[in-house]
Design a protein around this motif. Structure first.
Motif, mmCIF file in Angstrom:
data_model
loop_
_atom_site.group_PDB
_atom_site.id
_atom_site.type_symbol
_atom_site.label_atom_id
_atom_site.label_comp_id
_atom_site.label_asym_id
_atom_site.label_seq_id
_atom_site.Cartn_x
_atom_site.Cartn_y
_atom_site.Cartn_z
ATOM 1 N N MET A 1 0.849 -1.194 0.000
ATOM 2 C CA MET A 1 0.000 0.000 0.000
ATOM 3 C C MET A 1 0.882 1.240 0.000
ATOM 4 S SD MET A 1 -1.270 0.439 3.956
ATOM 5 C CE MET A 1 -0.110 0.763 5.289
ATOM 6 N N LYS A 2 0.290 2.333 -0.458
ATOM 7 C CA LYS A 2 0.967 3.627 -0.370
ATOM 8 C C LYS A 2 0.736 4.215 1.030
ATOM 9 C CE LYS A 2 2.037 4.518 -4.872
ATOM 10 N NZ LYS A 2 3.110 3.489 -5.037
ATOM 11 N N ALA A 3 1.784 4.793 1.573
ATOM 12 C CA ALA A 3 1.672 5.416 2.897
ATOM 13 C C ALA A 3 2.631 6.585 2.983
ATOM 14 C CB ALA A 3 1.993 4.408 3.992
ATOM 15 N N CYS A 4 2.247 7.608 3.754
ATOM 16 C CA CYS A 4 3.149 8.726 4.051
ATOM 17 C C CYS A 4 3.839 8.415 5.372
ATOM 18 C CB CYS A 4 2.369 10.028 4.169
ATOM 19 S SG CYS A 4 1.941 10.718 2.585
ATOM 20 N N VAL A 5 5.135 8.207 5.293
ATOM 21 C CA VAL A 5 5.889 7.740 6.450
ATOM 22 C C VAL A 5 6.776 8.868 6.970
ATOM 23 C CG1 VAL A 5 7.597 6.060 7.230
ATOM 24 C CG2 VAL A 5 5.852 5.384 5.577
ATOM 25 N N LEU A 6 6.748 9.044 8.304
ATOM 26 C CA LEU A 6 7.638 10.014 8.961
ATOM 27 C C LEU A 6 8.812 9.264 9.566
ATOM 28 C CD1 LEU A 6 8.142 12.935 10.090
ATOM 29 C CD2 LEU A 6 7.059 12.110 12.205
ATOM 30 N N ASP A 7 9.984 9.596 9.072
ATOM 31 C CA ASP A 7 11.194 8.974 9.602
ATOM 32 C C ASP A 7 11.764 9.805 10.743
ATOM 33 O OD1 ASP A 7 12.660 6.670 9.247
ATOM 34 O OD2 ASP A 7 14.299 7.766 8.272
ATOM 35 N N THR A 8 12.034 11.072 10.440
ATOM 36 C CA THR A 8 12.632 11.965 11.429
ATOM 37 C C THR A 8 11.832 13.263 11.463
ATOM 38 O OG1 THR A 8 14.761 11.073 10.773
ATOM 39 C CG2 THR A 8 14.794 13.068 12.125
ATOM 40 N N PRO A 9 11.325 13.642 12.633
ATOM 41 C CA PRO A 9 10.593 14.908 12.704
ATOM 42 C C PRO A 9 11.484 16.094 12.323
ATOM 43 C CG PRO A 9 10.217 13.601 14.688
ATOM 44 C CD PRO A 9 11.327 12.932 13.926
ATOM 45 N N CYS A 10 10.924 17.017 11.589
ATOM 46 C CA CYS A 10 11.641 18.251 11.232
ATOM 47 C C CYS A 10 10.606 19.247 10.730
ATOM 48 C CB CYS A 10 12.709 17.970 10.173
ATOM 49 S SG CYS A 10 12.051 17.440 8.598
ATOM 50 N N PRO A 11 10.987 20.514 10.548
ATOM 51 C CA PRO A 11 10.007 21.497 10.061
ATOM 52 C C PRO A 11 9.359 21.028 8.756
ATOM 53 C CG PRO A 11 11.969 22.613 10.822
ATOM 54 C CD PRO A 11 12.282 21.134 10.851
ATOM 55 N N VAL A 12 8.074 21.234 8.644
ATOM 56 C CA VAL A 12 7.332 20.681 7.511
ATOM 57 C C VAL A 12 7.773 21.318 6.194
ATOM 58 C CG1 VAL A 12 5.339 22.241 7.681
ATOM 59 C CG2 VAL A 12 5.028 19.887 6.873
ATOM 60 N N GLU A 13 8.404 22.487 6.300
ATOM 61 C CA GLU A 13 8.957 23.109 5.091
ATOM 62 C C GLU A 13 9.989 22.186 4.414
ATOM 63 O OE1 GLU A 13 8.575 24.592 7.969
ATOM 64 O OE2 GLU A 13 7.295 26.339 7.571
ATOM 65 N N GLN A 14 10.578 21.299 5.187
ATOM 66 C CA GLN A 14 11.564 20.351 4.624
ATOM 67 C C GLN A 14 10.904 19.072 4.115
ATOM 68 O OE1 GLN A 14 14.813 19.835 7.466
ATOM 69 N NE2 GLN A 14 14.604 21.970 8.105
ATOM 70 N N PRO A 16 8.992 16.452 5.471
ATOM 71 C CA PRO A 16 9.439 15.249 6.188
ATOM 72 C C PRO A 16 8.701 13.965 5.843
ATOM 73 C CG PRO A 16 8.275 16.762 7.666
ATOM 74 C CD PRO A 16 8.433 17.471 6.369
ATOM 75 N N LEU A 17 7.481 14.049 5.324
ATOM 76 C CA LEU A 17 6.744 12.826 5.014
ATOM 77 C C LEU A 17 7.157 12.284 3.649
ATOM 78 C CD1 LEU A 17 3.185 13.864 6.237
ATOM 79 C CD2 LEU A 17 4.730 12.221 7.317
ATOM 80 N N GLN A 18 7.450 10.985 3.616
ATOM 81 C CA GLN A 18 7.835 10.323 2.372
ATOM 82 C C GLN A 18 6.713 9.399 1.938
ATOM 83 O OE1 GLN A 18 10.736 10.574 0.678
ATOM 84 N NE2 GLN A 18 11.786 11.961 2.097
ATOM 85 N N LEU A 19 6.236 9.569 0.711
ATOM 86 C CA LEU A 19 5.245 8.642 0.169
ATOM 87 C C LEU A 19 5.965 7.366 -0.265
ATOM 88 C CD1 LEU A 19 2.202 8.396 -0.558
ATOM 89 C CD2 LEU A 19 2.826 9.106 -2.868
ATOM 90 N N THR A 20 5.621 6.263 0.381
ATOM 91 C CA THR A 20 6.385 5.022 0.235
ATOM 92 C C THR A 20 5.425 3.856 0.067
ATOM 93 O OG1 THR A 20 7.769 6.008 1.961
ATOM 94 C CG2 THR A 20 8.349 3.807 1.283
ATOM 95 N N ASP A 21 5.924 2.757 -0.527
ATOM 96 C CA ASP A 21 5.174 1.503 -0.525
ATOM 97 C C ASP A 21 5.559 0.704 0.708
ATOM 98 O OD1 ASP A 21 3.541 1.315 -2.956
ATOM 99 O OD2 ASP A 21 5.470 1.611 -3.972
ATOM 100 N N VAL A 22 4.564 0.329 1.494
ATOM 101 C CA VAL A 22 4.798 -0.516 2.666
ATOM 102 C C VAL A 22 3.792 -1.664 2.626
ATOM 103 C CG1 VAL A 22 5.668 1.418 4.049
ATOM 104 C CG2 VAL A 22 3.260 0.800 4.179
ATOM 105 N N ALA A 23 4.050 -2.690 3.414
ATOM 106 C CA ALA A 23 3.148 -3.849 3.440
ATOM 107 C C ALA A 23 1.816 -3.458 4.073
ATOM 108 C CB ALA A 23 3.788 -4.983 4.229
ATOM 109 N N ILE A 24 0.732 -4.025 3.544
ATOM 110 C CA ILE A 24 -0.578 -3.845 4.186
ATOM 111 C C ILE A 24 -0.546 -4.613 5.508
ATOM 112 C CG2 ILE A 24 -3.049 -4.326 4.018
ATOM 113 C CD1 ILE A 24 -2.778 -4.073 0.981
ATOM 114 N N PRO A 25 -0.848 -3.937 6.625
ATOM 115 C CA PRO A 25 -0.783 -4.639 7.916
ATOM 116 C C PRO A 25 -1.941 -5.622 8.067
ATOM 117 C CG PRO A 25 -1.661 -2.433 8.226
ATOM 118 C CD PRO A 25 -1.324 -2.547 6.759
#
Ligand SMILES: [Zn+2]
Ligand SMILES: [Zn+2]
Length: 340
Positions: A1-14, A16-25
């Motif tokens: 599935m597609k998901a927006c994943v947060l790895d490291t918190p930082c200002p949203v101007e940078q 921080p969310l990566q649209l990634t493929d991850v397994a459906i839980p």
């Protein structure tokens, strides 16, 4: 599935969310797997993404105002049908056994889990939820319009209840409510309060969107927080995360009035003179919600009916939605629309 994943918190101007493929839980015995059709964007998501809230799970998928349909049920779940429309909110799970849970205060549970913070949330095509904490969504709301009800709405409802208006101020008719910050929660609360008979005074700095929307929704007065409302208020709710509003709002509050702080995070509150709180004024915060809050609110929202105004973004634009929220550029509520 597609998901927006947060790895490291930082200002949203940078971004921080990566649209990634991850397994459906896959759901545990007491869980539902929900196919997400819409997920509201809340200021708390911004606090998670930017790191104002401590990291509780990493990486994490944010989002706690999820509307979707039941795609799979854990083995012990009997109460929902496959395909049924449901909502997932902030309170993911409680232990049910601590002194708070046993005293009808599960919102304060010591072992609580929270959607999109301590467990993965709804900025994704699928999300898991503990079935006992899932709400059926009443008819009459499109998926995207229902999403902001699940946090902005429920927390707004609880905030309004904690003002004590209606119980201790001689009924709702003509009660004077102040709202500071007019985003997603504010635009729901004004509809609840006006339906109950209160007059609502709105202080918000954004003229183009927030002040205009407040006027359209029937505010008795709309202004900037720097200008006092024309009357002393019986109670106020601060939704903006700005601690400097506390002394300002206290200064606008009548004797015996209650000031409710509706956010999970706020910048430091400046010291203020005792005279601002003397006269039996009360300042209190709101922490999370109980399931009863959620059920009562959704029933009332359907009855009125509350009409949410939403600005829709794609899942891929989650960072842009958060950025817009940060800069007061949303009229009503931002929602990630996946299947709407
Ligand atoms: Zn508990
Ligand atoms: Zn929220």
């Amino acid at each position: 599935m597609k998901a927006c994943v947060l790895d490291t918190p930082c200002p949203v101007e940078q971004r921080p969310l990566q649209l990634t493929d991850v397994a459906i839980p896959s759901p545990a015995d007491d869980e539902l797997l929900v196919r997400v059709s819409a997920c509201g964007v809340c200021r708390t998501d911004l606090h998670v993404v930017e790191g104002e809230l401590p990291i509780r799970r990493s990486p994490v998928i944010p989002g706690h105002q999820v509307v979707g349909t039941v795609a799979a049920r854990g083995q012990a779940v009997n109460e929902f049908q496959l395909g049924q429309r449901v909502g997932i909110a902030w309170l993911h799970h409680t232990d049910g056994s601590c002194r708070y849970c046993l005293g009808q205060r599960e919102n304060l549970c010591e072992q609580a889990e929270f959607t999109g913070w301590t467990v993965n949330g709804g900025y994704a095509e699928y999300a898991l939820a503990a079935a006992a904490f899932v709400y059926p969504i009443p008819d009459g709301f499109r998926d995207a319009q229902a999403a902001p009800l699940l946090c902005a709405g429920i927390i707004g409802y609880r905030s309004l209840r904690l003002t004590g208006l209606g119980e201790s101020f001689g009924g709702w008719g003509g009660a004077r409510l102040g709202i500071y910050g007019f985003g997603a929660a504010g635009h729901v609360v004004i509809q609840l309060a006006r339906a109950r008979g209160a007059d609502v005074y709105v202080c918000t700095r954004d003229v183009d969107r927030h002040q205009t929307l407040a006027a359209e929704l029937g505010a008795a007065w709309v202004g900037d927080a720097s200008e006092p409302p024309p009357v002393k208020l019986d109670a106020s709710i601060i939704f903006a995360p700005a601690g400097e509003l506390v002394p300002a709002a206290l200064g606008h509050l009548d004797k015996g009035g209650v000031l409710v702080l509706g956010g999970i995070h706020m910048s430091s509150i400046p010291s203020f003179d005792y005279s601002l709180i003397y006269g039996e004024r009360v300042v209190r915060s709101v922490a999370n919600n109980t399931r009863l809050d959620g059920r009562e609110f959704l029933a009332e929202a359907a009855r009125i009916p509350v009409r949410t105004q939403v600005q829709e973004f794609s899942l891929a634009d989650a960072n842009e939605a958060l950025l817009a929220l940060k800069h007061d550029a949303i009229r009503g509520a931002a929602v990630l629309a996946l299947l709407c």
